[in-house]
Design an enzyme around this catalytic site. Structure first.
Site, PDB file in Angstrom:
ATOM      1  CE  LYS A 193       0.711   0.861   4.571  1.00 34.16           C
ATOM      2  NZ  LYS A 193       1.066   2.117   5.265  1.00 34.16           N
ATOM      3  CB  THR A 250      -1.293   4.703   3.220  1.00 35.34           C
ATOM      4  OG1 THR A 250      -1.421   3.876   4.370  1.00 35.34           O
ATOM      5  CG2 THR A 250       0.154   5.146   3.110  1.00 35.34           C
TER       6      THR A 250
END
Length: 336
Positions: A193, A250
């Protein structure tokens, strides 16, 4: 859970936040900092001014730069160092370790070996460490956790007993911990990610809009799933906290170091300058290289990761990488 003795290896923002939770939960916590000056400053101020300025930490928290002192008589050991430092720190710690539960809270893939952090733990400490390892992952900014804001994470382990022990160790009124057995999915989701967050930041830095960001998040998840499935990860894991949850946070949160570095790159800064100006490690930069090499070696298609790699390591301009991505051959939407 009754009071436990816990060592936290790594006094960056995330290690500090986890140590703070454990102190508030009533445990005896020793936070290890590699830098003796940093450790002394934390002891004196009761804060971590280097990484989390102005936030007072729970007491009593023992901060030390001596590994032996941090590890003595502990039942749990948290590895929260940057991913590139995990192997060396564990080598130094090995002679002081026994049969503690090992909690891996570092997110990344090792360059060169392409090993995930649980694999680094086993290679460094031996096969017996595998069943005692629990991966802690999920959408969680250190600053928000330190402020007691509601957070949910997952404790993944092949040992249900150890996952439950870690769940009990951490859970409180503002931190909810789920358990599950898919270590591979939790680790790959948590590591990859960061690469997609760099891409999302670059897109925002180029002012490409919300449509582009949403597409990057969704197609980023697709290529994470594609690689993770190669290792036997479950698709449900990648749709959970360690996958989609962490990815969305994120890619969109203002506290994301990876997104912030991407923003600077998209706005025109050279990648090396953007990363150097960050005050903490940008894990996605190293992971982009490791993931690109791993996907290439395995023949797994990861176009967004390849684009980020080309920007970081091949001096390709962000708009050129975008053009290459958009010019790919049309195809049906797929995840496999």
């Amino acid at each position: 859970m009754s009071e436990q003795k816990v060592a936290v290896l790594g006094a960056g923002s995330w290690g500090t936040a986890l140590a703070d939770v454990l102190v508030r939960n009533g445990h005896d916590v020793r936070l290890w900092a590699r830098d003796a000056t940093h450790a002394a400053a934390m002891r004196e101020s009761g804060t971590n001014e280097r990484y989390l300025p102005g936030i007072e930490l729970a007491r009593p928290l023992t901060v030390t730069s001596e590994l032996a002192a941090a590890l003595a008589d502990t039942g749990f050991v948290l590895s929260v160092c940057p991913s590139h430092a995990v192997r060396e720190v564990l080598r130094q710690a090995a002679s002081h370790l026994g049969d503690q539960v090992l909690v891996s809270a570092s997110k990344g893939i090792e360059i060169g070996t392409h090993r995930r952090m649980s694999e680094v733990i086993v290679e460094t400490l031996g096969e017996a460490a595998g069943p005692r390892t629990v991966v802690l992952a999920g959408p969680s900014f250190a600053e928000e956790l330190l402020r007691g804001l509601p957070t949910a994470v997952v404790a993944a382990s092949r040992s249900e007993a150890h996952a439950l022990a870690v769940q009990s160790l951490f859970r409180n009124g503002y931190l909810r911990v789920y358990t599950q057995p898919d270590v591979d999915g939790a680790e790959l989701g948590g590591a990859l990610k960061n690469v997609i967050a760099l891409a999302a930041g670059i897109s925002d830095g180029l002012e490409l809009g919300s449509n582009a960001r949403a597409a990057l998040i969704n197609r980023g998840l697709a290529e994470i799933a594609r690689l993770a499935r190669h290792f036997g990860a479950r698709e449900t894991t990648l749709g959970g906290l360690a996958g989609l949850g962490d990815l969305v946070l994120t890619c969109t949160g203002r506290l994301s170091r990876n997104r912030s570095a991407g923003l600077a790159i998209g706005a025109g800064r050279r990648p090396s300058e953007a990363v150097r100006e960050m005050d903490q490690v940008v894990e996605g930069v190293r992971t982009a290289r490791a993931a690109y090499e791993l996907s290439r070696d395995l023949g797994v298609e990861m176009p967004i990761t390849s684009g980020v790699y080309s920007i970081l390591y091949e001096d390709v301009a962000p708009r050129e990488a975008l053009a290459r991505l958009m010019a790919r051959e049309p195809k049906p939407e797929r995840w496999g």
